[in-house]
Design a protein around this motif. Structure first.
Motif, PDB file in Angstrom:
ATOM      1  N   LEU A   1      -2.762   4.075  -6.133  1.00 30.93           N
ATOM      2  CA  LEU A   1      -2.835   3.767  -7.555  1.00 30.93           C
ATOM      3  C   LEU A   1      -2.712   5.040  -8.392  1.00 30.93           C
ATOM      4  O   LEU A   1      -2.012   5.054  -9.408  1.00 30.93           O
ATOM      5  CB  LEU A   1      -4.141   3.037  -7.878  1.00 30.93           C
ATOM      6  N   GLU A   2      -3.350   6.090  -7.969  1.00 30.01           N
ATOM      7  CA  GLU A   2      -3.258   7.374  -8.683  1.00 30.01           C
ATOM      8  C   GLU A   2      -1.802   7.856  -8.742  1.00 30.01           C
ATOM      9  O   GLU A   2      -1.335   8.316  -9.789  1.00 30.01           O
ATOM     10  CB  GLU A   2      -4.128   8.411  -7.971  1.00 30.01           C
ATOM     11  N   THR A   3      -1.097   7.743  -7.645  1.00 29.63           N
ATOM     12  CA  THR A   3       0.311   8.151  -7.611  1.00 29.63           C
ATOM     13  C   THR A   3       1.152   7.282  -8.531  1.00 29.63           C
ATOM     14  O   THR A   3       1.968   7.780  -9.306  1.00 29.63           O
ATOM     15  CB  THR A   3       0.854   8.086  -6.174  1.00 29.63           C
ATOM     16  N   LEU A   4       0.949   5.963  -8.471  1.00 31.37           N
ATOM     17  CA  LEU A   4       1.703   5.053  -9.334  1.00 31.37           C
ATOM     18  C   LEU A   4       1.450   5.356 -10.810  1.00 31.37           C
ATOM     19  O   LEU A   4       2.386   5.389 -11.614  1.00 31.37           O
ATOM     20  CB  LEU A   4       1.332   3.603  -9.026  1.00 31.37           C
ATOM     21  N   GLN A   5       0.213   5.589 -11.164  1.00 32.21           N
ATOM     22  CA  GLN A   5      -0.116   5.887 -12.554  1.00 32.21           C
ATOM     23  C   GLN A   5       0.480   7.222 -12.998  1.00 32.21           C
ATOM     24  O   GLN A   5       0.987   7.330 -14.109  1.00 32.21           O
ATOM     25  CB  GLN A   5      -1.623   5.881 -12.752  1.00 32.21           C
ATOM     26  N   SER A   6       0.447   8.212 -12.135  1.00 36.77           N
ATOM     27  CA  SER A   6       0.984   9.523 -12.511  1.00 36.77           C
ATOM     28  C   SER A   6       2.496   9.482 -12.700  1.00 36.77           C
ATOM     29  O   SER A   6       3.057  10.288 -13.437  1.00 36.77           O
ATOM     30  CB  SER A   6       0.617  10.577 -11.463  1.00 36.77           C
ATOM     31  N   LYS A   7       3.152   8.514 -12.063  1.00 32.98           N
ATOM     32  CA  LYS A   7       4.609   8.361 -12.190  1.00 32.98           C
ATOM     33  C   LYS A   7       4.976   7.293 -13.215  1.00 32.98           C
ATOM     34  O   LYS A   7       6.143   6.963 -13.371  1.00 32.98           O
ATOM     35  CB  LYS A   7       5.225   8.016 -10.833  1.00 32.98           C
ATOM     36  N   HIS A   8       3.981   6.729 -13.898  1.00 30.02           N
ATOM     37  CA  HIS A   8       4.186   5.722 -14.952  1.00 30.02           C
ATOM     38  C   HIS A   8       4.864   4.458 -14.435  1.00 30.02           C
ATOM     39  O   HIS A   8       5.710   3.879 -15.103  1.00 30.02           O
ATOM     40  CB  HIS A   8       4.966   6.314 -16.131  1.00 30.02           C
ATOM     41  N   VAL A   9       4.474   4.046 -13.245  1.00 34.26           N
ATOM     42  CA  VAL A   9       5.032   2.839 -12.630  1.00 34.26           C
ATOM     43  C   VAL A   9       4.304   1.636 -13.205  1.00 34.26           C
ATOM     44  O   VAL A   9       3.087   1.510 -13.073  1.00 34.26           O
ATOM     45  CB  VAL A   9       4.897   2.882 -11.098  1.00 34.26           C
TER      46      VAL A   9
ATOM     47  N   MET B   1      10.542  -6.169 -10.778  1.00 37.36           N
ATOM     48  CA  MET B   1      10.461  -5.170  -9.719  1.00 37.36           C
ATOM     49  C   MET B   1       9.055  -5.198  -9.137  1.00 37.36           C
ATOM     50  O   MET B   1       8.069  -5.275  -9.873  1.00 37.36           O
ATOM     51  CB  MET B   1      10.776  -3.781 -10.260  1.00 37.36           C
ATOM     52  N   VAL B   2       8.993  -5.128  -7.849  1.00 37.06           N
ATOM     53  CA  VAL B   2       7.715  -5.084  -7.139  1.00 37.06           C
ATOM     54  C   VAL B   2       7.769  -3.901  -6.189  1.00 37.06           C
ATOM     55  O   VAL B   2       8.757  -3.715  -5.484  1.00 37.06           O
ATOM     56  CB  VAL B   2       7.480  -6.392  -6.340  1.00 37.06           C
ATOM     57  N   THR B   3       6.735  -3.086  -6.208  1.00 37.46           N
ATOM     58  CA  THR B   3       6.647  -1.988  -5.255  1.00 37.46           C
ATOM     59  C   THR B   3       5.648  -2.358  -4.181  1.00 37.46           C
ATOM     60  O   THR B   3       4.706  -3.108  -4.420  1.00 37.46           O
ATOM     61  CB  THR B   3       6.245  -0.674  -5.942  1.00 37.46           C
TER      62      THR B   3
ATOM     63  N   THR C   1       4.829  -1.768 -12.516  1.00 39.65           N
ATOM     64  CA  THR C   1       5.281  -2.926 -11.744  1.00 39.65           C
ATOM     65  C   THR C   1       4.105  -3.492 -10.978  1.00 39.65           C
ATOM     66  O   THR C   1       3.057  -2.856 -10.871  1.00 39.65           O
ATOM     67  CB  THR C   1       6.360  -2.536 -10.719  1.00 39.65           C
ATOM     68  N   LYS C   2       4.298  -4.671 -10.430  1.00 35.15           N
ATOM     69  CA  LYS C   2       3.313  -5.161  -9.475  1.00 35.15           C
ATOM     70  C   LYS C   2       3.433  -4.290  -8.243  1.00 35.15           C
ATOM     71  O   LYS C   2       4.529  -3.902  -7.845  1.00 35.15           O
ATOM     72  CB  LYS C   2       3.599  -6.611  -9.085  1.00 35.15           C
ATOM     73  N   ASN C   3       2.302  -3.964  -7.655  1.00 37.09           N
ATOM     74  CA  ASN C   3       2.312  -3.185  -6.425  1.00 37.09           C
ATOM     75  C   ASN C   3       1.437  -3.873  -5.412  1.00 37.09           C
ATOM     76  O   ASN C   3       0.314  -4.271  -5.727  1.00 37.09           O
ATOM     77  CB  ASN C   3       1.807  -1.758  -6.664  1.00 37.09           C
ATOM     78  N   PHE C   4       1.957  -3.998  -4.236  1.00 38.38           N
ATOM     79  CA  PHE C   4       1.187  -4.586  -3.149  1.00 38.38           C
ATOM     80  C   PHE C   4       0.840  -3.492  -2.158  1.00 38.38           C
ATOM     81  O   PHE C   4       1.645  -2.630  -1.847  1.00 38.38           O
ATOM     82  CB  PHE C   4       1.977  -5.698  -2.450  1.00 38.38           C
ATOM     83  N   ILE C   5      -0.369  -3.552  -1.682  1.00 36.12           N
ATOM     84  CA  ILE C   5      -0.845  -2.655  -0.628  1.00 36.12           C
ATOM     85  C   ILE C   5      -1.665  -3.522   0.297  1.00 36.12           C
ATOM     86  O   ILE C   5      -2.287  -4.453  -0.128  1.00 36.12           O
ATOM     87  CB  ILE C   5      -1.673  -1.488  -1.200  1.00 36.12           C
ATOM     88  N   SER C   6      -1.655  -3.294   1.516  1.00 31.63           N
ATOM     89  CA  SER C   6      -2.378  -4.079   2.519  1.00 31.63           C
ATOM     90  C   SER C   6      -1.524  -4.193   3.766  1.00 31.63           C
ATOM     91  O   SER C   6      -1.646  -5.136   4.518  1.00 31.63           O
ATOM     92  CB  SER C   6      -2.747  -5.497   2.051  1.00 31.63           C
ATOM     93  N   ILE C   7      -0.636  -3.273   3.933  1.00 32.46           N
ATOM     94  CA  ILE C   7       0.205  -3.287   5.111  1.00 32.46           C
ATOM     95  C   ILE C   7      -0.587  -2.655   6.253  1.00 32.46           C
ATOM     96  O   ILE C   7      -0.827  -1.462   6.256  1.00 32.46           O
ATOM     97  CB  ILE C   7       1.515  -2.506   4.875  1.00 32.46           C
ATOM     98  N   VAL C   8      -1.007  -3.475   7.178  1.00 36.50           N
ATOM     99  CA  VAL C   8      -1.749  -2.960   8.319  1.00 36.50           C
ATOM    100  C   VAL C   8      -0.790  -2.677   9.465  1.00 36.50           C
ATOM    101  O   VAL C   8      -0.847  -1.642  10.098  1.00 36.50           O
ATOM    102  CB  VAL C   8      -2.858  -3.942   8.743  1.00 36.50           C
ATOM    103  N   ASP C   9       0.136  -3.597   9.714  1.00 37.67           N
ATOM    104  CA  ASP C   9       1.119  -3.437  10.783  1.00 37.67           C
ATOM    105  C   ASP C   9       2.490  -3.212  10.150  1.00 37.67           C
ATOM    106  O   ASP C   9       3.177  -4.154   9.785  1.00 37.67           O
ATOM    107  CB  ASP C   9       1.121  -4.679  11.673  1.00 37.67           C
TER     108      ASP C   9
END
Length: 77
Positions: free
Chosen positions: A41-49, A26-28, A51-59
């Motif tokens: 990252l704070e949200t992911l950690q608080s929800k015990h996620v 699973m990838v978020t 998984t790999k998470n990608f962020i960098s969506i500009v468009d």
């Protein structure tokens, strides 16, 4: 941080726990801007996620088109 995403997150965490020992990954993807990485990252950690998470969506529109040209709705997908 979006309401629907946070509501669905526990179910996604459960699915990941059930299937992560199999040929499954699973990838978020955070639709936040890169400068909000710490908050994502704070949200992911608080929800015990765990998984790999990608962020960098500009468009966001360009991302949605590449991800699924039929995607007409908001997140979560």
């Amino acid at each position: 941080w979006c309401g629907p995403c946070l509501v669905e997150m526990p179910a996604l965490v459960d699915i990941n726990r059930m299937y992560r020992g199999r040929a499954f990954e699973m990838v978020t993807i955070s639709m936040d801007l890169p400068n909000r990485k710490d908050l994502a990252l704070e949200t992911l950690q608080s929800k015990h996620v765990a998984t790999k998470n990608f962020i960098s969506i500009v468009d966001k529109d360009a991302f949605a088109e590449v991800f699924d040209p039929q995607w007409r709705g908001p997140v979560p997908y």
